[in-house]
Design an enzyme around this catalytic site. Structure first.
Site, PDB file in Angstrom:
ATOM      1  N   HIS A 167      10.782  76.799 -22.326  1.00 43.97           N
ATOM      2  CA  HIS A 167      10.200  76.399 -23.618  1.00 43.97           C
ATOM      3  C   HIS A 167      10.314  77.534 -24.635  1.00 43.97           C
ATOM      4  CE1 HIS A 167       8.763  72.472 -22.694  1.00 43.97           C
ATOM      5  NE2 HIS A 167       7.782  72.829 -21.887  1.00 43.97           N
TER       6      HIS A 167
ATOM      7  N   HIS B 118      11.240  69.017 -23.013  1.00 45.58           N
ATOM      8  CA  HIS B 118      11.129  68.304 -21.731  1.00 45.58           C
ATOM      9  C   HIS B 118      12.372  67.449 -21.483  1.00 45.58           C
ATOM     10  CE1 HIS B 118       6.540  68.949 -21.688  1.00 45.58           C
ATOM     11  NE2 HIS B 118       7.188  69.904 -21.074  1.00 45.58           N
ATOM     12  N   CYS B 119      12.783  67.452 -20.223  1.00 45.45           N
ATOM     13  CA  CYS B 119      14.036  66.804 -19.836  1.00 45.45           C
ATOM     14  C   CYS B 119      13.722  65.552 -19.005  1.00 45.45           C
ATOM     15  CB  CYS B 119      14.850  67.803 -19.014  1.00 45.45           C
ATOM     16  SG  CYS B 119      16.386  67.142 -18.374  1.00 45.45           S
TER      17      CYS B 119
ATOM     18  N   GLU C  67       8.062  77.299 -18.413  1.00 47.77           N
ATOM     19  CA  GLU C  67       7.464  77.823 -19.654  1.00 47.77           C
ATOM     20  C   GLU C  67       8.403  78.804 -20.355  1.00 47.77           C
ATOM     21  OE1 GLU C  67       5.116  76.221 -20.829  1.00 47.77           O
ATOM     22  OE2 GLU C  67       4.371  75.235 -19.026  1.00 47.77           O
TER      23      GLU C  67
HETATM   24 ZN   LIG Z   1       6.594  71.723 -20.624  1.00 40.92          ZN
HETATM   25 ZN   LIG Z   2      17.254  69.288 -17.882  1.00 38.23          ZN
END
Ligand SMILES: [Zn+2]
Ligand SMILES: [Zn+2]
Length: 169
Positions: free
Chosen positions: A131, A137-138, A128
């Site tokens: 973010h 997102h990866c 978080e």
């Molecule tokens: Zn997330």
């Molecule tokens: Zn990553």
């Protein structure tokens, strides 16, 4: 600039201290543990028996530091956002929240596992905070920025951003 960890309601102090050093080293920022704020009761949805996470973030926004620092809230209540049964955490630009409820083995009727519990908290916290610092997102399942749909996803991933995500910080 600091990164604030803010308990929302009652959170075991040992858990917060454990997070502090790890977070500080990954984001190269000093971390401060704030005094606890009370749980905003109006975030509670009695029909679901859960707290609405965006409402918690909005409540946190009312008392953010004036120096531009970001705040990670930690709550020991189950949280959700519309159209999800539950979420592990939610982030905006300046504030984020993670819930401890579903990170405990006991929640699933299993024996307690303090190591796993702490590791999961760390992963959700770093995710978080990532973010808040603009990471998305990866696709790398080992990267802390990979989306956790279930706790298995959380347990598979590492505690740190992958090289590609790290380069974006
Ligand atoms: Zn997330
Ligand atoms: Zn990553």
């Amino acid at each position: 600039m600091l990164l604030h960890i803010r308990p929302i309601g009652e959170v075991e102090k040992g858990l917060l201290d454990g997070l502090k050093d790890h977070i500080s080293s990954i984001f190269s920022l000093p971390v401060k543990i704030d005094p606890a704020m009370s749980i905003p009761s109006y975030a509670y949805n009695p029909d679901r028996g859960q707290y609405e996470a965006s409402t918690i973030l909005a409540d946190m926004m009312m008392s953010i530091p004036s120096d531009g620092s970001k705040v990670l809230g930690i709550i020991d209540k189950d949280i959700y956002v519309k159209s999800f049964n539950f979420i592990f955490g939610l982030a905006a630009e300046r504030v984020a929240v993670i819930s401890l409820t579903r990170l405990r083995e006991e929640y699933y009727g299993l024996p307690p596992n303090e190591f796993l519990f702490k590791e999961r908290i760390l992963k959700e916290a770093i995710h978080e905070i990532g973010h808040m610092f603009g990471l998305v997102h990866c696709p790398d399942i080992g990267c802390v920025m990979h989306f956790s749909n279930t706790l298995d996803d959380t347990d598979i991933k590492g505690c740190e951003p992958c090289a590609r995500c790290k380069a974006l910080l």
